[in-house]
Design a protein around this motif. Sequence first.
Motif, PDB file in Angstrom:
ATOM      1  N   LEU A 343      -0.986  12.208  10.743  1.00  0.00           N
ATOM      2  CA  LEU A 343      -1.821  10.943  11.313  1.00  0.00           C
ATOM      3  C   LEU A 343      -1.321  10.269  12.553  1.00  0.00           C
ATOM      4  O   LEU A 343      -2.105   9.868  13.289  1.00  0.00           O
ATOM      5  CB  LEU A 343      -1.907   9.847  10.106  1.00  0.00           C
ATOM      6  CG  LEU A 343      -2.790  10.552   8.943  1.00  0.00           C
ATOM      7  CD1 LEU A 343      -2.694   9.597   7.788  1.00  0.00           C
ATOM      8  CD2 LEU A 343      -3.985  11.058   9.078  1.00  0.00           C
ATOM      9  N   GLN A 344      -0.169   9.985  12.573  1.00  0.00           N
ATOM     10  CA  GLN A 344       0.506   9.463  13.752  1.00  0.00           C
ATOM     11  C   GLN A 344       0.023  10.206  15.178  1.00  0.00           C
ATOM     12  O   GLN A 344      -0.266   9.468  16.171  1.00  0.00           O
ATOM     13  CB  GLN A 344       1.998   9.187  13.569  1.00  0.00           C
ATOM     14  CG  GLN A 344       2.136   7.957  12.595  1.00  0.00           C
ATOM     15  CD  GLN A 344       3.819   7.884  12.457  1.00  0.00           C
ATOM     16  OE1 GLN A 344       4.566   9.032  12.673  1.00  0.00           O
ATOM     17  NE2 GLN A 344       4.188   6.796  11.901  1.00  0.00           N
ATOM     18  N   ASP A 346      -2.303  12.226  15.317  1.00  0.00           N
ATOM     19  CA  ASP A 346      -3.637  12.666  15.199  1.00  0.00           C
ATOM     20  C   ASP A 346      -3.889  14.164  15.516  1.00  0.00           C
ATOM     21  O   ASP A 346      -4.801  14.587  16.330  1.00  0.00           O
ATOM     22  CB  ASP A 346      -4.550  12.005  16.279  1.00  0.00           C
ATOM     23  CG  ASP A 346      -6.058  12.002  15.970  1.00  0.00           C
ATOM     24  OD1 ASP A 346      -6.357  12.184  14.875  1.00  0.00           O
ATOM     25  OD2 ASP A 346      -6.671  11.554  17.168  1.00  0.00           O
ATOM     26  N   GLU A 358      -4.438   6.555   1.061  1.00  0.00           N
ATOM     27  CA  GLU A 358      -4.266   5.202   1.403  1.00  0.00           C
ATOM     28  C   GLU A 358      -3.025   4.757   1.761  1.00  0.00           C
ATOM     29  O   GLU A 358      -2.583   4.139   2.933  1.00  0.00           O
ATOM     30  CB  GLU A 358      -4.681   4.293   0.465  1.00  0.00           C
ATOM     31  CG  GLU A 358      -4.978   2.935   0.758  1.00  0.00           C
ATOM     32  CD  GLU A 358      -5.438   2.050  -0.581  1.00  0.00           C
ATOM     33  OE1 GLU A 358      -5.538   0.685  -0.545  1.00  0.00           O
ATOM     34  OE2 GLU A 358      -6.185   2.528  -1.401  1.00  0.00           O
ATOM     35  N   VAL A 361      -1.841   6.405   5.336  1.00  0.00           N
ATOM     36  CA  VAL A 361      -2.534   5.780   6.325  1.00  0.00           C
ATOM     37  C   VAL A 361      -1.810   4.526   6.644  1.00  0.00           C
ATOM     38  O   VAL A 361      -1.608   4.251   7.992  1.00  0.00           O
ATOM     39  CB  VAL A 361      -4.153   5.574   5.911  1.00  0.00           C
ATOM     40  CG1 VAL A 361      -4.633   4.595   7.047  1.00  0.00           C
ATOM     41  CG2 VAL A 361      -4.758   6.922   6.014  1.00  0.00           C
ATOM     42  N   HIS A 362      -1.539   3.589   5.800  1.00  0.00           N
ATOM     43  CA  HIS A 362      -0.774   2.422   5.892  1.00  0.00           C
ATOM     44  C   HIS A 362       0.570   2.761   6.703  1.00  0.00           C
ATOM     45  O   HIS A 362       1.011   1.998   7.732  1.00  0.00           O
ATOM     46  CB  HIS A 362      -0.602   1.753   4.576  1.00  0.00           C
ATOM     47  CG  HIS A 362       0.211   0.355   4.739  1.00  0.00           C
ATOM     48  ND1 HIS A 362      -0.383  -0.714   5.317  1.00  0.00           N
ATOM     49  CD2 HIS A 362       1.307   0.028   4.393  1.00  0.00           C
ATOM     50  CE1 HIS A 362       0.297  -1.615   5.372  1.00  0.00           C
ATOM     51  NE2 HIS A 362       1.538  -1.250   4.555  1.00  0.00           N
ATOM     52  N   ALA A 364       1.465   5.154   8.391  1.00  0.00           N
ATOM     53  CA  ALA A 364       1.231   5.712   9.729  1.00  0.00           C
ATOM     54  C   ALA A 364       0.889   4.690  10.779  1.00  0.00           C
ATOM     55  O   ALA A 364       1.405   4.703  11.809  1.00  0.00           O
ATOM     56  CB  ALA A 364       0.273   7.228   9.666  1.00  0.00           C
ATOM     57  N   GLU A 365       0.296   3.737  10.272  1.00  0.00           N
ATOM     58  CA  GLU A 365      -0.284   2.750  11.081  1.00  0.00           C
ATOM     59  C   GLU A 365       0.790   1.767  11.675  1.00  0.00           C
ATOM     60  O   GLU A 365       0.821   1.271  12.757  1.00  0.00           O
ATOM     61  CB  GLU A 365      -1.544   1.848  10.486  1.00  0.00           C
ATOM     62  CG  GLU A 365      -2.755   2.704  10.515  1.00  0.00           C
ATOM     63  CD  GLU A 365      -3.759   1.889   9.687  1.00  0.00           C
ATOM     64  OE1 GLU A 365      -3.336   0.745   9.089  1.00  0.00           O
ATOM     65  OE2 GLU A 365      -5.028   2.486   9.776  1.00  0.00           O
ATOM     66  N   GLY A 366       1.808   1.423  10.619  1.00  0.00           N
ATOM     67  CA  GLY A 366       2.575   0.781  10.906  1.00  0.00           C
ATOM     68  C   GLY A 366       4.236   1.174  11.185  1.00  0.00           C
ATOM     69  O   GLY A 366       5.370   0.375  11.419  1.00  0.00           O
ATOM     70  N   ASP A 368       6.320   4.374  13.819  1.00  0.00           N
ATOM     71  CA  ASP A 368       6.514   5.009  14.996  1.00  0.00           C
ATOM     72  C   ASP A 368       6.690   6.660  14.906  1.00  0.00           C
ATOM     73  O   ASP A 368       7.506   7.145  13.939  1.00  0.00           O
ATOM     74  CB  ASP A 368       7.791   4.570  15.736  1.00  0.00           C
ATOM     75  CG  ASP A 368       7.886   5.030  17.331  1.00  0.00           C
ATOM     76  OD1 ASP A 368       8.154   6.262  17.300  1.00  0.00           O
ATOM     77  OD2 ASP A 368       8.000   4.431  18.301  1.00  0.00           O
TER      78      ASP A 368
END
Length: 408
Positions: A343-344, A346, A358, A361-362, A364-366, A368
């Motif tokens: 996900l990081q 893409d 879920e 995703v959390h 990956a968003e937070g 590096d």
Amino acid sequence: MSAPTSAGPAGAGSTGAGPTGTGPTGTGPTGVWADVVGQEAAVAQFRRAASPEGSLAQAWLITGPPGSGRSTAARAFAATLQCETGEGCGHCHACRTVLAGTHPDVTAVATDKLSISKEEVRSLVLTAQRSPATGAHRVIIIEDADRMSAGTFNVLLKSIEEPPPHTVWMLCAPSAEDLAPTIRSRCRVVTLAIPRPSDVAELLVRRDGADPDLAERAALAAQGHIGLALRYATQPGALEAREESARTLLGLRSSGQAVLAAGTLVERANAEAAATADDVAAKEKERFLRSAGIEDGKVPPSLRSQMRQLEDDAKRRRTRLVRDVLDRYLLDAHSVLRDVLVLQLDTGAELVNPGVREEIVHAAEGGDPQVTLALLDAVQRARTRIAGNVPPLLATEALLARIAVRAG
């Protein structure tokens, strides 16, 4: 090491096959090869070697990732060599007995301990010297050839170099480098690929009657490991427990949480290993006492050394099982971090763990991607350390603490 038997059941004997060895629609192998999924090139090579026009080597090294079906391929190859039609039909008496573990000329061994001893290999070498009783070949399959020491390889070398005319050795290992150079240089190497999830899911539905949706989830989670996929698809709660472990991993935020999680994991591994090892040890002791004619449980002095050997084997078996359970968890952890990285970056690749999307995703968003790559390397190092006799609790604590600190 389990008692030598013929190649164990592979389930292929119940699948239909015509003389061509392909399914009704020509989409894939059937007969004894039906359960060797996603290995079209390897199956073609085995079938050519077994044909009258082929060149049959007397020593084979079958390599591939854990769960790729090395032993299943070896059993299917052995059945093809003994098949009355020469095609691995799956119907004849020879095919059925090889797959059922009762063919007198096919001996398959696997170890549930840390290593295969010289004495065990010497017994196989003696078996290899015998002429076939009913079939065209005497086949010896060693499913865990990578668990032989350098000294044990030396015991095997002479028989591999100069086998009797009708003897065929089949050694299974994760990679060719796991065997001594003197052994692998004398073998024809066949490397299996990681089966596609779709192939594994199809096998679970066809062979084991698994629900198609569950089979698909199990195949993704197992990452091509057929044995794990079967466990996830058929053992109640197994897939849910795996997903809960993934949530725990992604939820680590402090070293204290990591230490507690590591302790719980190692306790669980010890409990699972003890249950299996104690059951096997009890059965082995019962067989020993029965064969020695001991009914009151009192072992005479002349047999006590053999009893101590059984006890030592039980300890080694438990040690290996603990490592196996922990390695399974670490592979799961690796797949979760892999999903985070997907996900990081893409990449568009399919998630291995869609049940915890879920949380992934959390994370990956937070996070590096460089950190995630470092954590993936840390998982691999932890696996190497545990395999190299580092105390499992220390290696697991170090890994989980690093994940927690980087995530916190």
